[in-house]
Design a protein around this motif. Structure first.
Motif, PDB file in Angstrom:
ATOM      1  N   MET A  94       0.838  -1.187   0.000  1.00 42.94           N
ATOM      2  CA  MET A  94       0.000   0.000   0.000  1.00 42.94           C
ATOM      3  C   MET A  94       0.882   1.249   0.000  1.00 42.94           C
ATOM      4  O   MET A  94       1.926   1.274   0.647  1.00 42.94           O
ATOM      5  CB  MET A  94      -0.911   0.022   1.231  1.00 42.94           C
ATOM      6  N   VAL A  95       0.424   2.265  -0.700  1.00 37.26           N
ATOM      7  CA  VAL A  95       1.111   3.558  -0.753  1.00 37.26           C
ATOM      8  C   VAL A  95       0.276   4.601  -0.010  1.00 37.26           C
ATOM      9  O   VAL A  95      -0.954   4.647  -0.160  1.00 37.26           O
ATOM     10  CB  VAL A  95       1.297   4.007  -2.215  1.00 37.26           C
ATOM     11  N   ALA A  96       0.941   5.432   0.783  1.00 38.88           N
ATOM     12  CA  ALA A  96       0.333   6.634   1.349  1.00 38.88           C
ATOM     13  C   ALA A  96       1.081   7.833   0.780  1.00 38.88           C
ATOM     14  O   ALA A  96       2.314   7.860   0.767  1.00 38.88           O
ATOM     15  CB  ALA A  96       0.422   6.628   2.877  1.00 38.88           C
ATOM     16  N   LEU A 129      -2.236  11.915  10.217  1.00 41.47           N
ATOM     17  CA  LEU A 129      -3.088  11.609   9.066  1.00 41.47           C
ATOM     18  C   LEU A 129      -3.547  12.863   8.335  1.00 41.47           C
ATOM     19  O   LEU A 129      -3.944  12.779   7.163  1.00 41.47           O
ATOM     20  CB  LEU A 129      -4.282  10.763   9.499  1.00 41.47           C
ATOM     21  N   SER A 130      -3.458  14.015   8.973  1.00 39.42           N
ATOM     22  CA  SER A 130      -3.802  15.248   8.264  1.00 39.42           C
ATOM     23  C   SER A 130      -2.760  15.587   7.198  1.00 39.42           C
ATOM     24  O   SER A 130      -2.996  16.450   6.345  1.00 39.42           O
ATOM     25  CB  SER A 130      -3.929  16.412   9.253  1.00 39.42           C
ATOM     26  N   HIS A 131      -1.616  14.903   7.239  1.00 33.04           N
ATOM     27  CA  HIS A 131      -0.558  15.126   6.247  1.00 33.04           C
ATOM     28  C   HIS A 131      -0.662  14.152   5.063  1.00 33.04           C
ATOM     29  O   HIS A 131       0.115  14.273   4.119  1.00 33.04           O
ATOM     30  CB  HIS A 131       0.815  15.001   6.909  1.00 33.04           C
ATOM     31  N   ILE A 132      -1.584  13.202   5.120  1.00 31.34           N
ATOM     32  CA  ILE A 132      -1.739  12.210   4.044  1.00 31.34           C
ATOM     33  C   ILE A 132      -2.954  12.570   3.211  1.00 31.34           C
ATOM     34  O   ILE A 132      -4.065  12.722   3.724  1.00 31.34           O
ATOM     35  CB  ILE A 132      -1.883  10.791   4.629  1.00 31.34           C
ATOM     36  N   VAL A 133      -2.734  12.691   1.912  1.00 29.32           N
ATOM     37  CA  VAL A 133      -3.805  13.139   1.024  1.00 29.32           C
ATOM     38  C   VAL A 133      -4.454  11.992   0.264  1.00 29.32           C
ATOM     39  O   VAL A 133      -5.633  12.079  -0.111  1.00 29.32           O
ATOM     40  CB  VAL A 133      -3.270  14.214   0.044  1.00 29.32           C
ATOM     41  N   ALA A 134      -3.713  10.898   0.018  1.00 34.27           N
ATOM     42  CA  ALA A 134      -4.259   9.839  -0.831  1.00 34.27           C
ATOM     43  C   ALA A 134      -3.492   8.538  -0.614  1.00 34.27           C
ATOM     44  O   ALA A 134      -2.415   8.515   0.001  1.00 34.27           O
ATOM     45  CB  ALA A 134      -4.181  10.246  -2.308  1.00 34.27           C
ATOM     46  N   TYR A 135      -4.077   7.462  -1.162  1.00 34.16           N
ATOM     47  CA  TYR A 135      -3.506   6.116  -1.066  1.00 34.16           C
ATOM     48  C   TYR A 135      -3.517   5.471  -2.450  1.00 34.16           C
ATOM     49  O   TYR A 135      -4.299   5.841  -3.325  1.00 34.16           O
ATOM     50  CB  TYR A 135      -4.315   5.265  -0.081  1.00 34.16           C
ATOM     51  N   SER A 136      -2.640   4.488  -2.627  1.00 33.52           N
ATOM     52  CA  SER A 136      -2.590   3.774  -3.897  1.00 33.52           C
ATOM     53  C   SER A 136      -1.997   2.382  -3.679  1.00 33.52           C
ATOM     54  O   SER A 136      -1.815   1.935  -2.539  1.00 33.52           O
ATOM     55  CB  SER A 136      -1.790   4.567  -4.938  1.00 33.52           C
ATOM     56  N   VAL A 163      -6.457   7.324  -4.478  1.00 30.62           N
ATOM     57  CA  VAL A 163      -7.748   7.372  -3.803  1.00 30.62           C
ATOM     58  C   VAL A 163      -7.621   8.339  -2.631  1.00 30.62           C
ATOM     59  O   VAL A 163      -6.779   8.137  -1.741  1.00 30.62           O
ATOM     60  CB  VAL A 163      -8.169   5.971  -3.311  1.00 30.62           C
ATOM     61  N   THR A 164      -8.418   9.397  -2.633  1.00 28.67           N
ATOM     62  CA  THR A 164      -8.298  10.399  -1.582  1.00 28.67           C
ATOM     63  C   THR A 164      -8.635   9.792  -0.225  1.00 28.67           C
ATOM     64  O   THR A 164      -9.447   8.868  -0.109  1.00 28.67           O
ATOM     65  CB  THR A 164      -9.195  11.612  -1.861  1.00 28.67           C
ATOM     66  N   ALA A 165      -7.991  10.333   0.809  1.00 27.86           N
ATOM     67  CA  ALA A 165      -8.040   9.727   2.141  1.00 27.86           C
ATOM     68  C   ALA A 165      -9.455   9.638   2.690  1.00 27.86           C
ATOM     69  O   ALA A 165      -9.768   8.714   3.457  1.00 27.86           O
ATOM     70  CB  ALA A 165      -7.145  10.525   3.084  1.00 27.86           C
ATOM     71  N   ASP A 207       2.246   1.451  11.324  1.00 31.22           N
ATOM     72  CA  ASP A 207       1.176   1.899  10.452  1.00 31.22           C
ATOM     73  C   ASP A 207       1.494   3.292   9.911  1.00 31.22           C
ATOM     74  O   ASP A 207       2.572   3.842  10.152  1.00 31.22           O
ATOM     75  CB  ASP A 207      -0.173   1.833  11.164  1.00 31.22           C
ATOM     76  N   VAL A 208       0.549   3.864   9.184  1.00 27.13           N
ATOM     77  CA  VAL A 208       0.805   5.161   8.545  1.00 27.13           C
ATOM     78  C   VAL A 208       1.046   6.241   9.592  1.00 27.13           C
ATOM     79  O   VAL A 208       1.948   7.083   9.433  1.00 27.13           O
ATOM     80  CB  VAL A 208      -0.357   5.528   7.599  1.00 27.13           C
ATOM     81  N   VAL A 209       0.289   6.220  10.666  1.00 27.39           N
ATOM     82  CA  VAL A 209       0.482   7.207  11.731  1.00 27.39           C
ATOM     83  C   VAL A 209       1.889   7.107  12.312  1.00 27.39           C
ATOM     84  O   VAL A 209       2.609   8.104  12.433  1.00 27.39           O
ATOM     85  CB  VAL A 209      -0.580   7.020  12.835  1.00 27.39           C
ATOM     86  N   ASP A 210       2.291   5.884  12.676  1.00 29.67           N
ATOM     87  CA  ASP A 210       3.642   5.679  13.218  1.00 29.67           C
ATOM     88  C   ASP A 210       4.706   6.168  12.245  1.00 29.67           C
ATOM     89  O   ASP A 210       5.680   6.825  12.634  1.00 29.67           O
ATOM     90  CB  ASP A 210       3.893   4.184  13.487  1.00 29.67           C
ATOM     91  N   THR A 211       4.534   5.805  10.985  1.00 27.83           N
ATOM     92  CA  THR A 211       5.551   6.097   9.978  1.00 27.83           C
ATOM     93  C   THR A 211       5.720   7.596   9.769  1.00 27.83           C
ATOM     94  O   THR A 211       6.850   8.111   9.737  1.00 27.83           O
ATOM     95  CB  THR A 211       5.188   5.402   8.655  1.00 27.83           C
ATOM     96  N   VAL A 212       4.615   8.306   9.632  1.00 29.46           N
ATOM     97  CA  VAL A 212       4.686   9.756   9.447  1.00 29.46           C
ATOM     98  C   VAL A 212       5.348  10.413  10.655  1.00 29.46           C
ATOM     99  O   VAL A 212       6.247  11.259  10.518  1.00 29.46           O
ATOM    100  CB  VAL A 212       3.281  10.335   9.204  1.00 29.46           C
ATOM    101  N   ALA A 213       4.931  10.015  11.851  1.00 28.99           N
ATOM    102  CA  ALA A 213       5.478  10.636  13.057  1.00 28.99           C
ATOM    103  C   ALA A 213       6.963  10.322  13.219  1.00 28.99           C
ATOM    104  O   ALA A 213       7.775  11.225  13.484  1.00 28.99           O
ATOM    105  CB  ALA A 213       4.687  10.164  14.278  1.00 28.99           C
TER     106      ALA A 213
END
Length: 283
Positions: A130-132, A147-154, A188-190, A222-228
């Protein structure tokens, strides 16, 4: 909203998957560049998609060539060993910090394009992921804001040339052969997905046989962990692509190993995000 960068009859454009079917606008410079739209933030992406919905024409999917959604990402950041079972099948410990490596834009291809098996190796492996996509820049991002920094997934297939990957302790070369990073077809938008893209079935099929099957909730980070975590090290920029790791079932870990070869077809499907299909072709 589900958006794709496409070409038709020699012209590039933007496609949106609607309830009526796929609508397309071709040749509009303000819509052609998904990288630029993502860099402008989520509002620009939605406004562009809404324009396609309002003004676009319905087109049969078979008439379209899907291009890699993004081709100018400031950074393509990939996570290794990010599913516990995948770490175990490779004989690795579950990492305490994300195992990170980079991909280059030059390796990217779109849905339907051939993944190229190089002449120098017989060990071309599949990795469904999965891509964020980062839509807002930030440094030292708090988990509650991630998650406010993630705009879409692919969807991504991190085609890996294993013998080159494992020649050295770091994996860059084996992860960056030309035409091995399949990406798309849709951004795909978040707002269309569960928070962080969690709880979605992810499956890879080689010639119709299921070779990987898991859930995105099985990720170590997860995405939250990764971004932070990553944003404590470097600034995440709008347009950065986070490739979130693959589940167990890779070809290298099988007995005997199962590698992709000329004439094969590899599919990666993630629930609610899309189906990425690529044939394999010898160089």
């Amino acid at each position: 909203m589900r958006l794709a960068r496409i070409s038709k009859d020699g012209r590039t454009g933007l496609a949106v998957d609607t309830a009526e079917g796929i609508k397309v606008v071709l040749g509009d410079a303000s819509l052609n560049d998904l990288d630029a739209l993502v860099a402008q933030g989520g509002d620009a992406l939605v406004q562009a998609g809404s324009k396609v919905v309002a003004e676009g024409v319905l087109v049969d999917e078979a008439e379209l060539t899907f291009l890699s959604p993004l081709v100018k990402a400031p950074k393509i950041i990939c996570l290794g060993l990010n599913y516990k079972d995948h770490a175990a099948e490779g004989g690795f410990q579950v990492p305490e910090f994300p195992t990170v490596f980079g991909r280059f834009n030059s390796s990217l291809i779109g849905h339907g394009a051939p993944i190229i098996k190089p002449t120098t190796s017989e060990q071309l492996d599949y990795e469904g992921e999965m891509v964020a996509v980062v839509g807002k820049a930030g440094k030292d991002i708090a988990k509650e804001d991630a998650l406010s920094h993630i705009v879409a997934y692919s969807v991504f297939n991190d085609g890996s040339v294993r013998d080159y990957q494992l020649k050295t302790p770091q994996w860059t070369v084996g992860k960056n052969f030309d035409d091995t990073g399949a990406f798309g077809p849709w951004l795909v938008t978040a707002d269309e997905l569960p928070a962080g893209g969690a709880g979605l079935k992810i499956e890879t099929r080689l010639n119709g046989q299921v070779v990987q099957s898991a859930n995105t909730s099985d990720m170590v980070f997860d995405v939250v962990d990764t971004v932070a975590l990553l944003s404590t090290c470097f600034t995440l920029e709008a347009g950065d692509v986070l490739v979130m790791g693959t589940p167990s079932g890779i070809g290298l870990a099988r007995t005997p190993p199962l590698f992709m070869k000329d004439g094969d077809v590899c599919e990666v499907e993630i629930e609610k995000i899309g189906l990425l299909v690529n044939p394999i072709k010898a160089a």
